[in-house]
Design a protein around this motif. Structure first.
Motif, PDB file in Angstrom:
ATOM      1  N   PRO A 135       1.059  -0.795   0.648  1.00 39.34           N
ATOM      2  CA  PRO A 135       0.076   0.061  -0.032  1.00 39.34           C
ATOM      3  C   PRO A 135       1.260   1.245   0.481  1.00 39.34           C
ATOM      4  O   PRO A 135       1.939   1.088   0.236  1.00 39.34           O
ATOM      5  CB  PRO A 135      -0.964   0.144   1.558  1.00 39.34           C
ATOM      6  CG  PRO A 135       0.071  -0.305   1.883  1.00 39.34           C
ATOM      7  CD  PRO A 135       0.564  -1.833   1.570  1.00 39.34           C
ATOM      8  N   PRO A 136       0.704   2.353  -0.392  1.00 38.42           N
ATOM      9  CA  PRO A 136       0.732   3.433  -0.411  1.00 38.42           C
ATOM     10  C   PRO A 136       1.734   4.430   0.985  1.00 38.42           C
ATOM     11  O   PRO A 136       2.739   4.993   0.542  1.00 38.42           O
ATOM     12  CB  PRO A 136       0.515   4.522  -0.968  1.00 38.42           C
ATOM     13  CG  PRO A 136      -0.417   3.632  -1.581  1.00 38.42           C
ATOM     14  CD  PRO A 136      -1.016   2.492  -0.975  1.00 38.42           C
ATOM     15  N   GLY A 253      -7.854   5.586   5.844  1.00 34.37           N
ATOM     16  CA  GLY A 253      -7.299   6.634   5.163  1.00 34.37           C
ATOM     17  C   GLY A 253      -7.199   6.493   4.019  1.00 34.37           C
ATOM     18  O   GLY A 253      -7.133   8.202   2.960  1.00 34.37           O
ATOM     19  N   ARG A 254      -5.983   5.578   3.663  1.00 30.64           N
ATOM     20  CA  ARG A 254      -6.239   5.912   1.923  1.00 30.64           C
ATOM     21  C   ARG A 254      -5.170   6.394   2.449  1.00 30.64           C
ATOM     22  O   ARG A 254      -4.347   7.577   1.168  1.00 30.64           O
ATOM     23  CB  ARG A 254      -6.744   5.999   1.428  1.00 30.64           C
ATOM     24  CG  ARG A 254      -7.833   4.559   1.648  1.00 30.64           C
ATOM     25  CD  ARG A 254      -7.664   3.205   1.235  1.00 30.64           C
ATOM     26  NE  ARG A 254      -7.111   3.194   0.045  1.00 30.64           N
ATOM     27  CZ  ARG A 254      -7.564   2.326  -1.314  1.00 30.64           C
ATOM     28  NH1 ARG A 254      -9.268   1.975  -0.811  1.00 30.64           N
ATOM     29  NH2 ARG A 254      -7.151   2.051  -2.125  1.00 30.64           N
ATOM     30  N   ARG A 255      -3.938   6.642   3.285  1.00 29.53           N
ATOM     31  CA  ARG A 255      -2.997   8.181   3.138  1.00 29.53           C
ATOM     32  C   ARG A 255      -2.170   7.468   2.580  1.00 29.53           C
ATOM     33  O   ARG A 255      -1.975   5.883   3.297  1.00 29.53           O
ATOM     34  CB  ARG A 255      -2.798   9.208   4.166  1.00 29.53           C
ATOM     35  CG  ARG A 255      -4.565   9.859   4.339  1.00 29.53           C
ATOM     36  CD  ARG A 255      -4.010  10.075   5.982  1.00 29.53           C
ATOM     37  NE  ARG A 255      -3.842   9.877   7.225  1.00 29.53           N
ATOM     38  CZ  ARG A 255      -4.998  10.049   8.073  1.00 29.53           C
ATOM     39  NH1 ARG A 255      -6.099  10.200   7.652  1.00 29.53           N
ATOM     40  NH2 ARG A 255      -4.769   9.411   8.678  1.00 29.53           N
ATOM     41  N   THR A 265      -2.109  -5.714  -8.654  1.00 27.34           N
ATOM     42  CA  THR A 265      -3.400  -5.944  -7.977  1.00 27.34           C
ATOM     43  C   THR A 265      -3.051  -7.839  -6.271  1.00 27.34           C
ATOM     44  O   THR A 265      -2.256  -7.419  -6.414  1.00 27.34           O
ATOM     45  CB  THR A 265      -4.126  -6.409  -8.643  1.00 27.34           C
ATOM     46  OG1 THR A 265      -3.025  -8.186  -9.614  1.00 27.34           O
ATOM     47  CG2 THR A 265      -4.534  -6.105  -9.978  1.00 27.34           C
ATOM     48  N   GLY A 266      -4.069  -7.149  -5.830  1.00 28.18           N
ATOM     49  CA  GLY A 266      -3.586  -7.459  -4.445  1.00 28.18           C
ATOM     50  C   GLY A 266      -3.469  -6.780  -3.335  1.00 28.18           C
ATOM     51  O   GLY A 266      -3.083  -5.573  -3.725  1.00 28.18           O
ATOM     52  N   PRO A 288     -10.976  -2.120   1.008  1.00 30.61           N
ATOM     53  CA  PRO A 288     -11.277  -1.623   0.046  1.00 30.61           C
ATOM     54  C   PRO A 288      -9.881  -2.388  -0.882  1.00 30.61           C
ATOM     55  O   PRO A 288      -9.646  -1.432  -2.293  1.00 30.61           O
ATOM     56  CB  PRO A 288     -10.882  -0.414   0.512  1.00 30.61           C
ATOM     57  CG  PRO A 288     -11.996  -0.810   1.759  1.00 30.61           C
ATOM     58  CD  PRO A 288     -11.163  -1.845   1.930  1.00 30.61           C
ATOM     59  N   TYR A 289      -8.695  -2.870  -0.840  1.00 30.54           N
ATOM     60  CA  TYR A 289      -7.690  -2.604  -1.017  1.00 30.54           C
ATOM     61  C   TYR A 289      -7.415  -3.769  -2.673  1.00 30.54           C
ATOM     62  O   TYR A 289      -6.872  -3.908  -2.645  1.00 30.54           O
ATOM     63  CB  TYR A 289      -6.161  -2.945  -1.322  1.00 30.54           C
ATOM     64  CG  TYR A 289      -6.257  -1.448   0.682  1.00 30.54           C
ATOM     65  CD1 TYR A 289      -5.000  -0.083  -0.256  1.00 30.54           C
ATOM     66  CD2 TYR A 289      -6.172  -0.752   1.377  1.00 30.54           C
ATOM     67  CE1 TYR A 289      -4.387   0.389   0.741  1.00 30.54           C
ATOM     68  CE2 TYR A 289      -6.344   0.242   2.229  1.00 30.54           C
ATOM     69  CZ  TYR A 289      -5.560   0.969   1.679  1.00 30.54           C
ATOM     70  OH  TYR A 289      -4.865   2.122   2.341  1.00 30.54           O
TER      71      TYR A 289
END
Length: 322
Positions: A135-136, A253-255, A265-266, A288-289
């Motif tokens: 993830p970011p 929070g998708r930060r 993907t995944g 959600p990811y």
């Protein structure tokens, strides 16, 4: 410009934000990091006994070397003591233990002079961890087990932190990797045919940053940083440990750092464990990811752990002749 902070004292929220912007943080060894390195050395030296593990590559056929790593690495990675020491280090370095999640610490080996650069000792080309379904908001923590030199460490390529690179991440799915590729690492001795996202354009490796930390000194960086293994010409094998962290608020929070070019993907988020109690992230935060159509099996890798032989190579030889 890449800012490098050394032994910085600041709130973790501020530190994470600077890391998402491309900064590097270096910290001197803490008691738990020293303990993690000491535990790794104990296992490494036992596994390669009677040879010095840093030069054992010059004494052993590569197939035998791989056999040792196949036992050694999973034993360290999944040992309860390894997790305990990572938990301690994160507390010592100011992470909130209720909100910080980590994955198990990997033990890496980078042999010298192209002795073994594939499979279980893969020499990483320039890459971002986000190409591998990170993830970011993932932060990477990297520390050498023995002291390193400029020609056997880790390199960062800061020009590309916010510059897109054409790459093969569109072909990488984390669950497919768990299903088909992770367990087969030891089979790739001469070549490595597994799907590994790589740059698909010419990139400039210079300027680059090489951090030369003492054993147990940790470098923290964003999973979005383009980084690579320095080609090892030092004459000794480099052993290192790395683990990764995410913060609950940043996951939910998708930060995190800006995604400039990853199409993988995944997600690896189900691997992460809370510092306080080793609980996994709630599924409603992770889901959600996942992209539409993601497979629903092999979400978490289940390793096979083989006990280490007491006495290392000498014990193996005695057992074989019994």
């Amino acid at each position: 410009m890449t800012n490098i902070f050394v032994d910085a004292i600041m709130p973790d929220d501020e530190r994470r934000q600077k890391l998402y912007e491309g900064a590097l943080f270096l910290y001197s060894p803490t008691p738990s990091l020293d303990g993690l390195v000491a535990f790794a050395r104990e296992l490494i030296e036992e596994a390669f006994h009677p040879y010095d593990p840093r030069t054992a590559q010059f004494e052993l056929p590569v197939e035998r070397y791989v056999e040792i790593l196949v036992r050694l690495k999973p034993f360290f990675i999944h040992h309860a003591r390894s997790k305990e020491l990572v938990q301690g280090a994160l507390r010592e370095l100011g992470c909130d233990p209720e909100l910080t999640y980590f994955d198990v610490p990997r033990l890496r080996s980078a042999t010298s002079d192209d002795y073994l650069t594939t499979g279980i000792a893969f020499a990483f080309h320039p890459h971002r961890d986000t190409w591998y379904s990170a993830p970011p908001c993932q932060l990477n923590w990297w520390l050498p087990v023995y002291d390193i030199a400029p020609d056997n460490g880790l390199a960062f390529h800061p020009r590309y932190f916010d510059e897109a690179i054409k790459n093969g991440s569109r072909n990488y799915n984390y669950y497919e990797w768990n299903r088909t590729s992770r367990a087969s690492a030891a089979q790739h001795i001469k070549t490595d045919t597994r799907v590994q996202p790589k740059p698909e354009q010419e990139i400039a490796l210079d300027p680059q940053i090489r951090v030369i930390a003492p054993s147990g000194g940790v470098t923290i960086f964003s999973g979005s940083h383009l980084h690579s293994s320095v080609p090892n010409t030092s004459g000794v094998t480099r052993f290192s440990i790395d683990f990764r962290t995410v913060h609950f608020a940043d996951v939910s929070g998708r930060r995190g750092a800006v995604n400039v070019d990853s199409e993988s993907t995944g997600t690896n988020l189900r691997d992460f464990l809370r510092v306080t109690d080793l609980a996994r992230l709630p599924e409603e935060v992770v889901a959600p990811y996942d992209q539409d159509g993601a497979p629903r099996d092999h979400l978490i890798y289940q390793p096979t752990i083989v006990p280490l032989a007491t006495g290392g190579l000498a014990a193996d030889a005695a057992q074989a002749s019994a």
